[in-house]
Design a protein around this motif. Structure first.
Motif, PDB file in Angstrom:
ATOM      1  N   GLY A  13       3.225 -13.315  12.232  1.00 17.86           N
ATOM      2  CA  GLY A  13       2.767 -12.285  11.944  1.00 17.86           C
ATOM      3  C   GLY A  13       3.384 -10.661  11.782  1.00 17.86           C
ATOM      4  N   LYS A  14       5.082 -11.250  11.237  1.00 20.29           N
ATOM      5  CA  LYS A  14       5.070 -10.605  10.471  1.00 20.29           C
ATOM      6  C   LYS A  14       6.555 -11.371   9.819  1.00 20.29           C
ATOM      7  CE  LYS A  14       6.519  -7.133  14.717  1.00 20.29           C
ATOM      8  NZ  LYS A  14       7.219  -6.511  15.741  1.00 20.29           N
ATOM      9  N   PHE A  15       6.215 -10.321   8.708  1.00 16.39           N
ATOM     10  CA  PHE A  15       6.598 -10.782   7.558  1.00 16.39           C
ATOM     11  C   PHE A  15       8.624 -11.028   7.697  1.00 16.39           C
ATOM     12  CE2 PHE A  15       9.859 -10.495   3.842  1.00 16.39           C
ATOM     13  CZ  PHE A  15       9.123 -11.181   3.167  1.00 16.39           C
ATOM     14  N   THR A  59      -8.172 -12.376   9.875  1.00 16.14           N
ATOM     15  CA  THR A  59      -7.178 -13.391   9.886  1.00 16.14           C
ATOM     16  C   THR A  59      -5.893 -12.225   9.614  1.00 16.14           C
ATOM     17  OG1 THR A  59      -8.538 -14.826   8.495  1.00 16.14           O
ATOM     18  CG2 THR A  59      -5.822 -14.710   7.719  1.00 16.14           C
ATOM     19  N   ALA A  60      -5.383 -12.127  10.480  1.00 12.72           N
ATOM     20  CA  ALA A  60      -4.358 -11.157  10.376  1.00 12.72           C
ATOM     21  C   ALA A  60      -2.819 -10.832  10.512  1.00 12.72           C
ATOM     22  CB  ALA A  60      -4.552 -10.455  12.060  1.00 12.72           C
ATOM     23  N   THR A  61      -2.742 -12.795  10.139  1.00 15.43           N
ATOM     24  CA  THR A  61      -0.813 -13.115  10.655  1.00 15.43           C
ATOM     25  C   THR A  61      -1.561 -13.829   8.734  1.00 15.43           C
ATOM     26  OG1 THR A  61      -2.130 -15.590  11.198  1.00 15.43           O
ATOM     27  CG2 THR A  61      -0.972 -14.055  12.301  1.00 15.43           C
ATOM     28  N   ILE A  62      -0.144 -14.666   7.994  1.00 16.57           N
ATOM     29  CA  ILE A  62       0.061 -15.349   7.456  1.00 16.57           C
ATOM     30  C   ILE A  62      -0.012 -16.528   7.682  1.00 16.57           C
ATOM     31  CG2 ILE A  62       1.562 -16.092   5.258  1.00 16.57           C
ATOM     32  CD1 ILE A  62       2.074 -13.153   4.638  1.00 16.57           C
ATOM     33  N   ASN A  63      -0.710 -17.679   7.220  1.00 12.61           N
ATOM     34  CA  ASN A  63      -0.655 -18.898   7.086  1.00 12.61           C
ATOM     35  C   ASN A  63      -0.195 -19.488   6.105  1.00 12.61           C
ATOM     36  OD1 ASN A  63      -1.810 -17.871   9.578  1.00 12.61           O
ATOM     37  ND2 ASN A  63      -4.295 -17.751   9.027  1.00 12.61           N
ATOM     38  N   PHE A  64       0.374 -20.620   6.814  1.00 12.39           N
ATOM     39  CA  PHE A  64       0.661 -21.408   5.527  1.00 12.39           C
ATOM     40  C   PHE A  64       0.395 -22.821   5.932  1.00 12.39           C
ATOM     41  CE2 PHE A  64       3.778 -18.654   5.449  1.00 12.39           C
ATOM     42  CZ  PHE A  64       4.697 -18.599   4.204  1.00 12.39           C
ATOM     43  N   TYR A  65      -0.076 -23.378   3.983  1.00 11.46           N
ATOM     44  CA  TYR A  65      -0.375 -24.927   4.572  1.00 11.46           C
ATOM     45  C   TYR A  65       0.368 -25.366   3.992  1.00 11.46           C
ATOM     46  CZ  TYR A  65      -4.526 -22.538   6.724  1.00 11.46           C
ATOM     47  OH  TYR A  65      -5.689 -21.186   7.778  1.00 11.46           O
ATOM     48  N   GLU A  93       2.181  -4.237   5.303  1.00 11.00           N
ATOM     49  CA  GLU A  93       3.231  -4.405   5.294  1.00 11.00           C
ATOM     50  C   GLU A  93       3.826  -5.870   4.996  1.00 11.00           C
ATOM     51  OE1 GLU A  93       5.087  -2.817   8.756  1.00 11.00           O
ATOM     52  OE2 GLU A  93       4.868  -0.716   7.689  1.00 11.00           O
ATOM     53  N   LEU A  94       2.678  -7.017   6.046  1.00 15.23           N
ATOM     54  CA  LEU A  94       2.778  -8.589   6.048  1.00 15.23           C
ATOM     55  C   LEU A  94       2.963  -8.484   4.460  1.00 15.23           C
ATOM     56  CD1 LEU A  94       0.586 -10.284   8.551  1.00 15.23           C
ATOM     57  CD2 LEU A  94       3.178 -10.437   7.293  1.00 15.23           C
ATOM     58  N   ILE A  95       1.284  -8.042   3.501  1.00 16.64           N
ATOM     59  CA  ILE A  95       1.016  -8.789   2.332  1.00 16.64           C
ATOM     60  C   ILE A  95       2.101  -8.228   1.357  1.00 16.64           C
ATOM     61  CG2 ILE A  95      -0.231  -8.041   0.465  1.00 16.64           C
ATOM     62  CD1 ILE A  95      -2.965  -7.552   3.024  1.00 16.64           C
ATOM     63  N   GLU A  96       2.701  -6.820   1.323  1.00 16.55           N
ATOM     64  CA  GLU A  96       3.608  -6.568   0.509  1.00 16.55           C
ATOM     65  C   GLU A  96       4.442  -6.805   0.645  1.00 16.55           C
ATOM     66  OE1 GLU A  96       3.489  -2.352   0.344  1.00 16.55           O
ATOM     67  OE2 GLU A  96       1.607  -2.280   0.063  1.00 16.55           O
TER      68      GLU A  96
END
Length: 200
Positions: A13-15, A59-65, A93-96
């Motif tokens: 949820g946070k970078f 999808t409010a998080t960065i998800n890794f597969y 902030e997550l995306i950037e």
């Protein structure tokens, strides 16, 4: 590549929570509800690998597969209006944070809904990827929702709407007809092979 073997690895949820890169990465970006989860599920031949939500902005998080030597990174959808300002700030902030960081990012699949002109956020993202010299491919989602003539009109319009249209690799995609799936997989496999070769 055995796409069925892709697995959900983690979500952040946070970078600052994201561990340092261990593998090469391919990211998926696009506005809320453009179909990122659906695309990921189709690529990996799975129903629920990525949770598909009918609620935009879910999808409010960065998800890794993970699959073989690649992490596939599902970035939060941007541009959804009905979200608190603080939440929007966190997403951006997550995306950037992710795109600006020193990760081994080989490609961004940038998703745009084929039925509509790109939003201001889409154009902002495309220009950002160009300015940062990040390699990307535009995936036009929901291609099956357009009749042939509507589709031709949209493709002609995109030429004026998308900056540097002629220089960008563009792939129409449909989760219903599987259009574009093989072309996307071919790109992924080429990246995987390149990185394998560079290891030796």
């Amino acid at each position: 590549m055995n796409y069925n073997k892709a697995e959900f690895t983690a979500s952040y949820g946070k970078f600052s929570q994201i561990p340092p890169p261990e593998r090469i990465e391919i990211a998926f970006a696009g506005r809320s509800n453009v179909g990122k989860s659906t695309l990921i599920n189709k690529l990996f031949n799975r129903k629920n690998l990525a949770r598909v939500s009918s609620v935009p902005g879910k999808t409010a998080t960065i998800n890794f597969y993970g699959l073989e030597n690649i992490y596939f990174v599902d970035l939060p959808g941007y541009g959804y209006a009905k979200v608190a300002k603080s939440e929007k700030q966190r997403w951006s902030e997550l995306i950037e944070g992710y795109l600006n960081s020193d990760r081994d990012l080989r490609l961004v699949f940038m998703l745009v809904d084929m039925r509509h002109a790109p939003t201001a956020d889409d154009i902002h993202m495309i220009n950002y990827l160009i300015d940062e010299e990040l390699p990307f491919v535009i995936v036009l989602t929901k291609a099956d929702k357009l009749k042939k003539t509507e589709r031709e009109k949209r493709m002609a319009a995109f030429e004026n709407e998308i900056p540097y249209f002629d220089e960008i690799h563009i792939i129409p995609f449909s989760s219903q007809t599987f259009e574009g799936v093989e072309e996307l997989r071919a790109i992924i496999e080429e990246i995987a092979e390149d990185s394998q070769e560079n290891m030796y």
